[in-house]
Write an enzyme that holds these catalytic residues in place. Structure first.
Site, PDB file in Angstrom:
ATOM      1  N   CYS A 103       0.877  -1.216  -0.001  1.00  0.00           N
ATOM      2  CA  CYS A 103       0.054  -0.022  -0.020  1.00  0.00           C
ATOM      3  C   CYS A 103       1.034   1.187   0.030  1.00  0.00           C
ATOM      4  O   CYS A 103       1.994   1.345   0.978  1.00  0.00           O
ATOM      5  CB  CYS A 103      -0.915  -0.014   1.153  1.00  0.00           C
ATOM      6  SG  CYS A 103      -2.004   1.481   1.406  1.00  0.00           S
ATOM      7  N   HIS A 147      -9.084  -3.918  -2.349  1.00  0.00           N
ATOM      8  CA  HIS A 147      -8.082  -3.175  -1.687  1.00  0.00           C
ATOM      9  C   HIS A 147      -8.484  -1.609  -1.424  1.00  0.00           C
ATOM     10  O   HIS A 147      -8.545  -1.212  -0.265  1.00  0.00           O
ATOM     11  CB  HIS A 147      -6.747  -3.306  -2.255  1.00  0.00           C
ATOM     12  CG  HIS A 147      -5.651  -2.500  -1.466  1.00  0.00           C
ATOM     13  ND1 HIS A 147      -4.783  -3.130  -0.635  1.00  0.00           N
ATOM     14  CD2 HIS A 147      -5.267  -1.151  -1.574  1.00  0.00           C
ATOM     15  CE1 HIS A 147      -3.980  -2.161  -0.267  1.00  0.00           C
ATOM     16  NE2 HIS A 147      -4.323  -0.764  -0.613  1.00  0.00           N
ATOM     17  N   GLU A 148      -9.026  -0.946  -2.760  1.00  0.00           N
ATOM     18  CA  GLU A 148      -9.223   0.225  -2.691  1.00  0.00           C
ATOM     19  C   GLU A 148     -10.869   0.395  -2.164  1.00  0.00           C
ATOM     20  O   GLU A 148     -10.755   1.449  -1.300  1.00  0.00           O
ATOM     21  CB  GLU A 148      -9.500   0.987  -4.217  1.00  0.00           C
ATOM     22  CG  GLU A 148      -7.967   0.890  -4.857  1.00  0.00           C
ATOM     23  CD  GLU A 148      -6.976   1.511  -4.024  1.00  0.00           C
ATOM     24  OE1 GLU A 148      -7.161   2.510  -3.247  1.00  0.00           O
ATOM     25  OE2 GLU A 148      -5.842   1.073  -4.140  1.00  0.00           O
TER      26      GLU A 148
END
Length: 175
Positions: free
Chosen positions: A99, A141-142
């Site tokens: 990230c 993930h986003e």
């Protein structure tokens, strides 16, 4: 524009829905695109508004250096699914994630193979689309970012080994 690093309260706070796509939102997206495309070592594949200090429910992805940037405003997960015909439910699900807000930290995270997402594009048009494979992982993930969830939290939930990048090596972090 810079990317916030953990720990930062905004990264663990649920983002606010976009009420209207106006000049402010369009400028935010344009700035986010520039910011994402400037990322090197590592190169980013996605960027959520909370990562740049805006509690706004939108993110962008660029799944490869040659791909176009895709914009997702007010995304809503309609369905997550495994690969059809996948007898072994654990196959092809753990991918090493990192990230931009947690530099040099990596962990294998289990994600679903596919996602059906409802969202708006930059013109305000409501869309519904299915994504699979790597794009599905990026989207999950986003979306976690928009819900105030960092991938390290997923790693802890899944009891996954976390690694720190040192030079060209990944060193296990004892938790």
């Amino acid at each position: 524009m810079h990317i916030l690093a953990a720990p930062n309260k905004l990264l663990t706070t649920k983002a606010q829905k976009v009420k209207k796509i106006d000049k402010v939102i369009k400028k935010l997206v344009a700035d986010m695109i520039v910011c994402l495309e400037k990322q090197e070592d590592p190169q980013g594949v996605g960027l959520a508004a909370p990562q740049i200090g805006k509690s706004t429910s939108l993110f962008i992805i660029k799944s490869s250096p040659k791909s176009e940037v895709e914009i997702f405003i007010n995304p809503k997960v309609l369905k997550l699914f495994d690969k059809k015909g996948d007898k072994n439910k654990k196959a092809n699900k753990k991918k090493l994630e990192g990230c931009l807000s947690i530099p040099r930290i990596w962990a294998p995270i289990k994600r679903k193979y596919g996602i059906i997402l409802e969202f708006m594009n930059l013109e305000g048009k409501k869309m519904e689309k299915e994504f699979t494979g790597y794009k599905s992982i990026i989207l999950q993930h986003e979306i976690d970012h928009l819900n105030g969830i960092l991938f390290t939290q997923r790693a802890l939930e899944q009891k996954a080994q976390v690694f720190e990048e040192k030079g060209d090596k990944l060193i296990k972090i004892e938790m």
